[in-house]
Design an enzyme around this catalytic site. Structure first.
Site, PDB file in Angstrom:
ATOM      1  N   HIS A   1      -0.364   3.863   5.772  1.00 18.74           N
ATOM      2  CA  HIS A   1      -0.205   5.183   6.407  1.00 18.74           C
ATOM      3  C   HIS A   1      -1.523   5.956   6.375  1.00 18.74           C
ATOM      4  O   HIS A   1      -1.540   7.162   6.135  1.00 18.74           O
ATOM      5  CB  HIS A   1       0.904   5.984   5.717  1.00 18.74           C
ATOM      6  CG  HIS A   1       2.291   5.481   6.029  1.00 18.74           C
ATOM      7  ND1 HIS A   1       2.875   5.635   7.273  1.00 18.74           N
ATOM      8  CD2 HIS A   1       3.207   4.809   5.284  1.00 18.74           C
ATOM      9  CE1 HIS A   1       4.083   5.090   7.268  1.00 18.74           C
ATOM     10  NE2 HIS A   1       4.318   4.574   6.081  1.00 18.74           N
TER      11      HIS A   1
ATOM     12  N   GLU B   1       5.480   1.252   2.616  1.00 10.52           N
ATOM     13  CA  GLU B   1       5.241   0.600   3.903  1.00 10.52           C
ATOM     14  C   GLU B   1       3.774   0.277   4.153  1.00 10.52           C
ATOM     15  O   GLU B   1       3.177   0.747   5.118  1.00 10.52           O
ATOM     16  CB  GLU B   1       5.745   1.509   5.036  1.00 10.52           C
ATOM     17  CG  GLU B   1       7.211   1.814   4.939  1.00 10.52           C
ATOM     18  CD  GLU B   1       7.710   2.771   6.032  1.00 10.52           C
ATOM     19  OE1 GLU B   1       8.863   2.606   6.441  1.00 10.52           O
ATOM     20  OE2 GLU B   1       6.959   3.666   6.469  1.00 10.52           O
TER      21      GLU B   1
ATOM     22  N   ASP C   1      -0.803  11.113   6.740  1.00 10.37           N
ATOM     23  CA  ASP C   1      -0.168   9.916   7.289  1.00 10.37           C
ATOM     24  C   ASP C   1      -1.039   9.423   8.426  1.00 10.37           C
ATOM     25  O   ASP C   1      -2.108   9.974   8.685  1.00 10.37           O
ATOM     26  CB  ASP C   1       1.287  10.203   7.716  1.00 10.37           C
ATOM     27  CG  ASP C   1       2.184   8.994   7.452  1.00 10.37           C
ATOM     28  OD1 ASP C   1       1.933   7.941   8.078  1.00 10.37           O
ATOM     29  OD2 ASP C   1       3.099   9.079   6.615  1.00 10.37           O
TER      30      ASP C   1
HETATM   31  C1  TNX Z   1      10.175   5.741   6.297  1.00  8.12           C
HETATM   32  S1  TNX Z   1      10.370   6.699   3.491  1.00  8.12           S
HETATM   33  C2  TNX Z   1       8.980   6.280   5.870  1.00  8.12           C
HETATM   34  C3  TNX Z   1       8.348   7.363   6.652  1.00  8.12           C
HETATM   35  C4  TNX Z   1       9.094   7.676   7.926  1.00  8.12           C
HETATM   36  C5  TNX Z   1      10.580   7.633   7.672  1.00  8.12           C
HETATM   37  C6  TNX Z   1      11.409   7.992   8.867  1.00  8.12           C
HETATM   38  C7  TNX Z   1       8.993   6.329   3.473  1.00  8.12           C
HETATM   39  C8  TNX Z   1       8.504   6.358   2.146  1.00  8.12           C
HETATM   40  N1  TNX Z   1       8.393   6.000   4.640  1.00  8.12           N
HETATM   41  O1  TNX Z   1       7.001   7.056   6.921  1.00  8.12           O
HETATM   42  O2  TNX Z   1       8.699   8.939   8.364  1.00  8.12           O
HETATM   43  O3  TNX Z   1      10.953   6.351   7.229  1.00  8.12           O
HETATM   44  O4  TNX Z   1      12.753   8.163   8.499  1.00  8.12           O
END
Ligand code: TNX
Length: 509
Positions: free
Chosen positions: A240, A303, A169
């Site tokens: 990420h 994301e 990440d």
């Molecule tokens: C969303 S769920 C994210 C993570 C974070 C998390 C915290 C997802 C696929 N991405 O990067 O750690 O929320 O709850």
């Protein structure tokens, strides 16, 4: 017992066992018996002896295809008869037996047990869902081989059978790739971490990091295999990706030097979309996949902000060539490239539900996290789906609305109590029965921005994971019936040394 077996009834009588336990079983199940013997020796010092046909035995285990995959039957009478469909079913039968004994049988430090007396009974059991998963983020905080081995044991004790490892990440890269050493010499280490909540904007300057090399991964894969847990590697791209870009800025959009991120959240630094970058991503993901030979591979995809692509002339050129009108479509280039090369190697592929926003290659399994609705959408579009909705299955959310809860990712009212977890329906509401077969199971997520130790991991995971294990086994029911079984189960967690959250801290204070 927990998770509750599908069916069973008590009968008159008892059976008393003592060491050495004599067990007759299929040759193919020898390894499962060894695992049982090691656990029992470690807990109560007993010996388990495998005996041949014709000899007297305490446990007689036979293969019976009628039990189904991972299914088993146990009959406690004058001896114990086990029938199981496969090795996993046999090992689950042994787990069930241990749950019928004293909590001491689960201990990790040996103590004396002269005899073990069981009530006579019949059990018939099999899971409803094949994917009973837990996700662990080892990127935000690194968990070493011993911590992951221990978690695998805890999963197996709850008949959970997949552990999804989030291996990179913005804040860290956790698996060594010899051809690209900077991923771990640089990307595995950050100079500090947030203190308290990210919104407080306070940071320490304590270096944090760590990674697994190929031998570590092999050890984990083997340990998991022996306990019928499959490890799922995830390399999360093209977003990420800041830890990767700290090592190799040429794969970014700005060329500027970057550090491994010391914030929580979503970094805007994402991979660029040049051919060399796609090639690199493909090589790295295939290498990591190779370390987990029998596993489906998760290619991330969540994301991914597109601001840098919007500002990049090179990215706009790619959009023109491809006829894209939205920069977010660029993410699809990664998804498509990685999916095709993994499928060509015979690997199953998983991705987070954002990939549904572009074209998805048939055969991809979707991890539905933004909501249960995303699971419905994926299944209706013909994709297999693993249910991981954050509203119920993100165990980095607060465990209650009480003042004693440690800082968590989201503030009140984002609370996920164990009772709420127990109420999850694996098949999402509104999904037409014709599509139910697409729901392979569910997965509980342990994102670790706010989980920085094994003790905190235990607190966030348990007892919510106990509730989850029964839901995804498929035998969840009334929470009032569940509560006393959970209370009893906590004695086993005590024996295993789990620092779980009390069921009702206000009352227990
Ligand atoms: C969303 S769920 C994210 C993570 C974070 C998390 C915290 C997802 C696929 N991405 O990067 O750690 O929320 O709850």
């Amino acid at each position: 017992m927990l998770p509750r077996p599908r069916g069973g009834e008590g009968r008159e009588g008892t059976l008393t066992l003592r060491s050495p336990l004599r067990v007759r079983c299929d040759d193919a199940w020898r390894e499962d018996l060894e695992v049982f013997a090691t656990d029992l020796a470690g807990a109560v010092g007993w010996t388990v002896r495998r005996v041949d046909d014709g000899e007297d035995c305490d446990i007689d285990a036979r293969r019976d295809g009628g039990c189904g995959s991972e299914g088993y039957r146990v009959r406690v009478g004058e001896r114990i008869d086990i029938a199981a469909g496969d090795a996993a079913g046999f090992s689950y039968a042994l787990t069930a037996l241990r749950q019928l004994g004293p909590a001491q049988l689960w201990s990790r430090t040996p103590s004396e047990l002269a005899t073990w007396t069981l009530d006579a009974l019949d059990l018939v059991d099999a899971p409803s869902f094949a994917w009973r998963g837990v996700h662990l983020d080892v990127a935000r905080h690194f968990f070493d081989v011993a911590a992951v081995r221990r978690l695998i044991d805890l999963l197996a004790a709850h008949r959970l059978n997949h552990l999804h490892l989030h291996l990179n990440d913005d804040q860290g890269w956790r698996v060594e790739v010899p051809a690209w050493p900077g991923l771990t010499t640089v990307g595995a280490w950050r100079s500090g971490s947030p203190v308290g909540h990210e919104h407080d904007d306070v940071r320490d300057d304590v270096a944090h990091g760590g990674f697994y090399n190929a031998a570590d991964v092999a050890e984990l894969v083997e340990h998991a295999r022996r306990r019928h847990v499959r490890l799922i590697p995830e390399i999360d791209l093209p977003g990420h990706a800041q830890s990767l870009l700290a090592a190799y800025p040429q794969f970014g959009n700005t060329g500027a030097p970057l550090e491994v991120w010391t914030h929580w959240g979503i970094s805007h630094h994402v991979l660029n979309v040049e051919a060399a970058t796609l090639e690199f991503a493909d090589e790295v993901v295939r290498y990591v996949a190779g370390l987990f030979p029998d596993s489906p591979v998760h290619i991330g995809g969540d994301e991914c902000p597109s601001v840098q692509w919007e500002r990049s002339a090179a990215a706009r050129d790619v959009m023109d060539q491809r006829g894209f009108d939205d920069p977010r479509q660029l993410q699809g280039l990664f998804t498509e490239r990685l999916t095709r090369s993994l499928l060509a190697e015979g690997r199953a592929v998983l991705a987070w539900d954002e990939v549904l926003d572009a074209e998805v290659i048939p055969g991809t399994t979707i991890c539905a996290w933004r909501s249960a609705r995303k699971g419905v959408e994926a299944a209706e579009r013909g994709f297999d789906v693993i249910m991981a909705p954050m509203q119920h299955l993100y165990f980095d959310w607060l465990s209650s609305d009480g003042p004693e809860e440690p800082v968590a990712v989201a503030p009140w009212p984002y609370v996920t109590t164990w009772e709420k977890v127990y109420g999850v329906a694996v098949i999402p509401e509104g999904l037409h029965p014709a599509h139910h077969h697409h729901v392979r199971g569910a997965q509980a997520q342990l994102w670790t921005e706010y989980i920085d130790s094994v003790a905190r991991l235990d607190y966030m995971a348990f007892p919510r994971l106990c509730a989850f294990s029964e839901v995804v086994w498929g035998t969840g029911g009334d929470v009032e019936e569940f509560r006393p079984r959970l209370e009893h189960h906590l004695r086993r967690l005590d024996a295993m040394g789990v620092a779980y959250r009390a069921l009702d801290p206000a009352r227990d204070r």
